[in-house]
Design a protein around this motif. Structure first.
Motif, mmCIF file in Angstrom:
data_model
loop_
_atom_site.group_PDB
_atom_site.id
_atom_site.type_symbol
_atom_site.label_atom_id
_atom_site.label_comp_id
_atom_site.label_asym_id
_atom_site.label_seq_id
_atom_site.Cartn_x
_atom_site.Cartn_y
_atom_site.Cartn_z
ATOM 1 N N GLY A 93 0.098 4.250 4.640
ATOM 2 C CA GLY A 93 0.575 3.254 3.353
ATOM 3 C C GLY A 93 2.048 2.758 3.906
ATOM 4 O O GLY A 93 1.904 2.728 5.105
ATOM 5 N N ASP A 94 1.762 1.040 3.277
ATOM 6 C CA ASP A 94 3.644 0.937 3.762
ATOM 7 C C ASP A 94 4.165 1.886 3.335
ATOM 8 O O ASP A 94 5.994 1.232 3.774
ATOM 9 C CB ASP A 94 3.793 -0.447 3.126
ATOM 10 N N VAL A 111 0.872 -1.044 -0.483
ATOM 11 C CA VAL A 111 0.220 -0.324 0.511
ATOM 12 C C VAL A 111 1.315 1.226 -0.092
ATOM 13 O O VAL A 111 1.721 1.099 1.236
ATOM 14 C CB VAL A 111 -1.022 0.333 0.960
ATOM 15 N N VAL A 112 0.640 1.873 -1.086
ATOM 16 C CA VAL A 112 1.828 3.271 -1.108
ATOM 17 C C VAL A 112 0.465 4.549 -0.939
ATOM 18 O O VAL A 112 0.056 4.360 -1.976
ATOM 19 C CB VAL A 112 2.229 3.404 -2.857
ATOM 20 N N SER A 113 1.199 5.502 -0.612
ATOM 21 C CA SER A 113 0.644 7.032 -0.589
ATOM 22 C C SER A 113 1.188 7.259 -1.091
ATOM 23 O O SER A 113 2.711 7.741 -0.904
ATOM 24 C CB SER A 113 0.397 7.384 1.084
ATOM 25 N N THR A 171 -2.130 -1.290 -3.626
ATOM 26 C CA THR A 171 -2.903 0.079 -3.461
ATOM 27 C C THR A 171 -2.017 1.050 -3.694
ATOM 28 O O THR A 171 -1.108 0.750 -2.832
ATOM 29 C CB THR A 171 -3.763 -0.574 -2.208
ATOM 30 N N ILE A 172 -2.653 1.616 -4.288
ATOM 31 C CA ILE A 172 -2.154 3.498 -4.311
ATOM 32 C C ILE A 172 -3.248 4.232 -3.812
ATOM 33 O O ILE A 172 -4.086 4.506 -4.071
ATOM 34 C CB ILE A 172 -1.951 4.041 -5.637
ATOM 35 N N GLY A 217 9.483 6.489 1.335
ATOM 36 C CA GLY A 217 10.060 6.006 2.488
ATOM 37 C C GLY A 217 9.104 5.464 3.132
ATOM 38 O O GLY A 217 7.958 5.689 2.946
ATOM 39 N N THR A 218 9.193 4.830 4.224
ATOM 40 C CA THR A 218 8.480 4.217 5.380
ATOM 41 C C THR A 218 7.334 5.719 6.438
ATOM 42 O O THR A 218 8.314 6.860 6.366
ATOM 43 C CB THR A 218 9.472 3.253 6.758
ATOM 44 N N PRO A 219 6.289 5.512 6.565
ATOM 45 C CA PRO A 219 6.297 6.837 7.118
ATOM 46 C C PRO A 219 6.839 7.261 8.259
ATOM 47 O O PRO A 219 7.303 8.508 8.698
ATOM 48 C CB PRO A 219 4.822 6.253 8.373
ATOM 49 N N THR A 220 7.798 6.224 8.974
ATOM 50 C CA THR A 220 8.849 6.736 10.084
ATOM 51 C C THR A 220 10.173 7.728 9.286
ATOM 52 O O THR A 220 10.321 8.845 9.929
ATOM 53 C CB THR A 220 9.625 5.647 11.001
ATOM 54 N N GLN A 221 10.726 6.916 8.196
ATOM 55 C CA GLN A 221 11.713 7.655 7.567
ATOM 56 C C GLN A 221 11.118 9.002 6.535
ATOM 57 O O GLN A 221 12.359 9.999 7.364
ATOM 58 C CB GLN A 221 12.260 7.272 6.497
#
Length: 367
Positions: free
Chosen positions: A201-202, A31-33, A187-188, A216-220
């Protein structure tokens, strides 16, 4: 395996470049935002993937197949629009079945698939209702069931929760994430809402000016933004613009702001640049009683004298604005756990934050 590959995609509207030589690969099940402000190109990118908009150059591949010549309904893409786009004259069951009927699904298999999808979105027993008799949250679930019913290779969600009120948006955000995970849908999610992007998002792709600024990841994305654009757009920030490098050694740099405030940063930036823009997240700042003078000498901590200007209790959080020397201001966000209960406007306090929490960026060269 990459389910989606965009290669050097460009879309222009006259002289305006909406998408600028963009390349993007998304793995199966991710899942990508796509996150960014209005006009950044995220919705145009979504429309290009769906087939509603043709790029001026570049290619779109879904599951290894070039789909540039295919019409939207030929691409096996599930769509959830911002306004849900449900057919008002059709029942819930008919809406969910619509895509299957026009994609060659065997007629005998449709009823069981409809029930399966309605069970997934917790709407069993509502097959015969019409959209006008359902709440906004229920309509959103119907639209999601319709998008998933065709077993798409990619699910595209365009601002999927923006039409809902804040409380329902939060509840359905959790449900939506669970549903997407349960079916393993690639998913987008297109959104301008940072909370929505980070929670769903992953991975998060931040866009600006038709380009990918950071992925990047949400944390990054939150903790290590690539530049000032990302740091400003994602999360709240306190900024010290154009601070001058005073000293740099052993991975620590001392900067002096235009107001004369000294801020220590865990960064080697000062070795290459004379000035920097410094960012401090509000949740990384502690407020300590001004009488605790021993705090001034804490190693690798920034301890700034300040006074409270405003205290606002916002339920779970408390927002405190303090004034630093030179009239600059600092926003501090704390959990409402009683630590800020006694703060009053005019009260002197120490604003304390570690050097490692300060983000430093090369200051733009302004002539």
């Amino acid at each position: 395996m990459n389910v989606l590959e965009l290669n050097d995609v460009t879309k222009k509207y006259g002289e305006f470049v909406a998408v600028d030589n963009l390349s993007l690969q998304i793995e199966k099940g991710k899942v990508v935002s796509l996150l960014g402000p209005s006009g950044c190109g995220k919705t145009t990118t979504l429309r290009i993937i769906a087939g509603f908009t043709s790029p001026n150059s570049g290619t779109v591949q879904i599951a290894g197949r070039d789909v540039g010549h295919l019409r939207p309904y030929e691409r096996n893409v599930g769509l959830l629009f911002q306004d849900y786009a449900l057919f008002p004259h059709m029942t819930v069951g008919e809406n969910v079945a619509y895509g299957m009927r026009y994609r060659g699904t065997a007629q005998s298999a449709i009823p069981s698939r409809v029930k399966q999808m309605l069970s997934l979105v917790q709407l069993v027993g509502m097959e015969d209702r019409y959209p006008r008799h359902m709440s906004g949250g229920q309509q959103q679930r119907v639209a999601l069931a319709r998008a998933l019913a065709i077993d798409p290779q990619i699910v595209l969600l365009d601002e999927p929760l923006s039409a809902l009120d804040a409380k329902l948006r939060l509840e359905l955000r959790v449900e939506l994430k669970e549903i997407l995970r349960s079916v393993g849908a690639t998913t987008i999610v297109v959104t301008h809402d940072q909370d929505e992007a980070l929670s769903l998002g992953d991975e998060v792709v931040v866009m600006g000016g038709g380009k990918i600024v950071q992925r990047g990841t949400p944390t990054q994305i939150y903790e290590a933004p690539a530049d000032t654009f990302v740091a400003e757009f994602v999360g709240r920030s306190n900024w010290f613009r154009g601070a001058s490098c005073a000293q740099s050694s052993n991975g620590t740099t001392l900067f002096v702001t235009k107001e004369g405030i000294e801020i220590r940063v865990k960064s080697e930036l000062g070795r290459q640049h004379d000035t920097a823009d410094l960012c401090v997240r509000p949740e990384n700042v502690e407020l300590v009683d001004f009488a605790a003078s021993e705090l001034v000498n804490i190693k690798d901590a920034n301890v700034l004298s300040s006074k409270v200007l405003d205290v606002a209790s916002l339920g779970a959080d408390v927002h405190v604005v303090v004034e630093l020397p030179g009239k600059s201001r600092l926003l501090v966000i704390r959990k409402n756990d009683g630590r800020t209960a006694d703060l009053v406007p005019g009260q002197p306090v120490w604003a304390v934050f570690p050097a490692s929490s300060v983000l430093a960026f090369e200051a733009p060269n302004v002539n």
